[in-house]
Design a protein around this motif. Structure first.
Motif, PDB file in Angstrom:
ATOM      1  N   TRP A  78     -26.113  12.397 125.766  1.00  0.00           N
ATOM      2  CA  TRP A  78     -25.879  12.058 127.173  1.00  0.00           C
ATOM      3  C   TRP A  78     -25.550  13.325 127.973  1.00  0.00           C
ATOM      4  O   TRP A  78     -26.141  13.583 129.017  1.00  0.00           O
ATOM      5  N   GLU A  79     -24.613  14.098 127.481  1.00  0.00           N
ATOM      6  CA  GLU A  79     -24.183  15.310 128.195  1.00  0.00           C
ATOM      7  C   GLU A  79     -25.314  16.334 128.282  1.00  0.00           C
ATOM      8  O   GLU A  79     -25.545  16.938 129.341  1.00  0.00           O
ATOM      9  N   ALA A  80     -26.036  16.534 127.188  1.00  0.00           N
ATOM     10  CA  ALA A  80     -27.118  17.514 127.178  1.00  0.00           C
ATOM     11  C   ALA A  80     -28.256  17.087 128.102  1.00  0.00           C
ATOM     12  O   ALA A  80     -28.889  17.927 128.758  1.00  0.00           O
ATOM     13  N   TYR A  81     -28.520  15.781 128.157  1.00  0.00           N
ATOM     14  CA  TYR A  81     -29.587  15.271 129.024  1.00  0.00           C
ATOM     15  C   TYR A  81     -29.258  15.543 130.485  1.00  0.00           C
ATOM     16  O   TYR A  81     -30.111  16.035 131.239  1.00  0.00           O
ATOM     17  N   MET A 112     -20.965  21.686 129.518  1.00  0.00           N
ATOM     18  CA  MET A 112     -21.522  20.335 129.536  1.00  0.00           C
ATOM     19  C   MET A 112     -20.913  19.519 130.684  1.00  0.00           C
ATOM     20  O   MET A 112     -19.707  19.546 130.894  1.00  0.00           O
ATOM     21  N   VAL A 113     -21.782  18.807 131.409  1.00  0.00           N
ATOM     22  CA  VAL A 113     -21.275  17.924 132.443  1.00  0.00           C
ATOM     23  C   VAL A 113     -20.729  16.653 131.802  1.00  0.00           C
ATOM     24  O   VAL A 113     -21.209  16.211 130.762  1.00  0.00           O
ATOM     25  N   SER A 114     -19.719  16.073 132.419  1.00  0.00           N
ATOM     26  CA  SER A 114     -19.113  14.852 131.901  1.00  0.00           C
ATOM     27  C   SER A 114     -19.604  13.641 132.685  1.00  0.00           C
ATOM     28  O   SER A 114     -20.166  13.769 133.780  1.00  0.00           O
ATOM     29  N   MET A 115     -19.388  12.450 132.120  1.00  0.00           N
ATOM     30  CA  MET A 115     -19.741  11.226 132.828  1.00  0.00           C
ATOM     31  C   MET A 115     -18.994  11.146 134.152  1.00  0.00           C
ATOM     32  O   MET A 115     -19.567  10.747 135.175  1.00  0.00           O
ATOM     33  N   THR A 116     -17.729  11.537 134.130  1.00  0.00           N
ATOM     34  CA  THR A 116     -16.922  11.485 135.351  1.00  0.00           C
ATOM     35  C   THR A 116     -17.538  12.340 136.445  1.00  0.00           C
ATOM     36  O   THR A 116     -17.665  11.911 137.602  1.00  0.00           O
ATOM     37  N   GLU A 117     -17.973  13.550 136.098  1.00  0.00           N
ATOM     38  CA  GLU A 117     -18.562  14.455 137.089  1.00  0.00           C
ATOM     39  C   GLU A 117     -19.890  13.913 137.625  1.00  0.00           C
ATOM     40  O   GLU A 117     -20.138  13.943 138.839  1.00  0.00           O
TER      41      GLU A 117
END
Length: 325
Positions: free
Chosen positions: A305-308, A1-6
Motif C-alpha cells: 500500500w505504502e509503496a504503491y 513512505m507515505v502513510s494512509m493518514t497522509e
C-alpha cells in the motif's frame, strides 16, 4: 513512505477546496463530439453501438495530487484493446493524451478518475463488412475527467473490507470475452455484487470453471501465502495497478508470482488484497464471513500500500499537471 493518514488527509483537503470552486467543470468535464461540457450535461447518441451492444473498449488512468499516473501505459493498453476489437479511434493517441491533460487543467481536479472510451459509433458490424472484409470506419471517442472514485472508501481501508467467493456465478470464460480487453460486459460482475450483498459482504471474488480464482468487479486479486505475493494469471484483466504491484515487488525483492491460484488457497493464506486504479491497494480481512489470517490488515499488504502510493510521486510513474491559476 507515505502513510494512509497522509494520503487520505491530503485527498480530503483537496476535495474540500474543490467544493468551494465556481469552476463549472469542478464536478467533472467531458469531451463529446468536439466540445468540452460539464460532465452532468454530457450525452451520447442512442444509436452508438457502444451503448446498444457494448461494442467498445475503454481505459481508466487516474490523477492524484495533481499528477497523472501511468497515463502512457493506459494509452498503450487502449491501443492494444482497439486492435483486438477492430475498433478505429477517430482521435490520434497524441491528441487524446493532450486533451486529457488539458481537461484536467481546465477542471482544476487534483484527484481524478479519468476515462477514455472508443466505441464502434453508429455502425453495426454486419453493415460495415463486405465479402468478409471490414471497411475502415472510425467510431466515436468520449473522454471524461471526474472526481476520484474509491472502490474501497478511505474510512474502510485502514481496517479492511469483506469479500466472498461467489457460489452462484463464475467469471465469463476467456473463450467468450477476452478479459485482457477492458469492456463493459459486467453481467457476471453485477450478479457477483448482488450475491456478495446477500451474503453480508461487499466485494465478490469470481472463480473460473476449473477451481481457480480470477478477479472481482473491477479489480485484480492478490493472495499472500507463505510470504509470497500471488495473483491469478488467466481470466483476468492485466491491470496497470497489478503491474505496478509486481514491479514494486521485483524492485524490493519481495517474492511474487503470476500463476493459477486455486480457490482453496484463499481460505488458508495470510493476507488478501485487491488492486485497481480506482482505490489502489485495498485490504480484505474477512472472506466468506471468516477472518483472513488474523483478521487484520497484514504487514505485506501495508508495505505494498505504502509503496504503491509513493509511486504516485515518482517521475518514473507520473508527471505533474500544469493547472491554470
Amino acid at each position: 513512505m507515505v502513510s494512509m493518514t497522509e494520503i487520505f488527509a491530503g485527498h480530503k483537503q483537496r476535495n474540500e477546496g474543490l467544493a468551494k470552486s465556481s469552476n463549472p467543470y469542478a464536478a467533472g468535464i467531458a469531451w463529446i463530439e468536439g466540445d468540452y461540457v460539464p460532465l452532468h450535461e454530457a450525452r451520447i447518441p442512442l444509436i452508438d453501438q457502444g451503448f446498444l451492444h457494448s461494442d467498445l473498449t475503454y481505459d481508466v488512468p487516474s490523477i492524484f495530487d495533481g499528477r497523472f499516473f501511468r497515463l502512457d501505459d493506459h494509452l498503450d493498453r487502449l491501443e492494444r484493446s482497439c486492435a483486438k476489437l477492430h475498433l478505429t479511434s477517430p482521435m490520434s493517441r497524441e491528441e487524446m493524451r493532450a486533451r486529457l491533460i488539458e481537461m484536467a487543467a481546465i477542471s482544476g481536479l487534483r484527484d481524478a478518475y479519468v476515462q477514455m472510451i472508443v466505441t464502434r459509433g453508429p455502425y453495426f458490424v454486419r453493415d460495415i463488412a463486405t465479402n468478409g472484409e471490414l471497411h475502415d470506419m472510425a467510431g466515436n471517442v468520449y473522454l471524461i475527467v471526474m472526481p476520484y472514485i474509491w472502490v474501497m472508501p478511505p474510512f474502510l481501508q485502514p481496517k479492511g473490507g469483506s469479500a466472498v467467493v461467489t457460489r452462484t456465478v463464475r467469471r465469463i470464460p476467456p473463450g467468450a470475452i477476452d478479459p485482457t480487453v477492458k469492456n463493459l460486459q459486467w453481467g457476471d460482475f453485477m450478479r457477483g455484487l448482488f450475491e456478495a450483498a446477500d451474503r453480508k459482504a461487499i466485494y465478490p471474488f469470481l472463480p473460473d470453471g476449473d477451481g481457480n480464482i480470477t478477479e472481482g468487479s473491477g479489480f485484480n486479486i492478490f493472495v499472500v501465502k507463505d510470504g509470497v505475493l500471488r495473483t491469478p494469471r488467466l481470466g483476468v484483466l492485466e491491470g496497470i495497478t497489478r503491474r505496478t504491484v509486481l514491479e514494486i515487488a521485483e524492485r524490493e525483492g519481495w517474492p511474487a508470482a503470476v500463476e493459477e491460484v486455486p480457490v482453496e488457497d484463499l481460505y488458508n493464506c495470510e493476507e488478501i488484497f485487491m488492486a485497481t486504479t480506482a482505490g489502489g491497494i485495498m485490504p480484505i480481512v474477512t472472506l466468506d464471513n471468516a477472518p483472513v489470517g488474523d483478521g487484520k490488515v497484514g504487514a505485506i499488504t501495508l508495505k505494498v500500500w505504502e509503496a504503491y502510493w509513493d509511486a504516485h510521486y515518482d517521475p518514473a510513474y507520473s508527471f505533474e499537471i500544469a493547472y491554470a491559476e
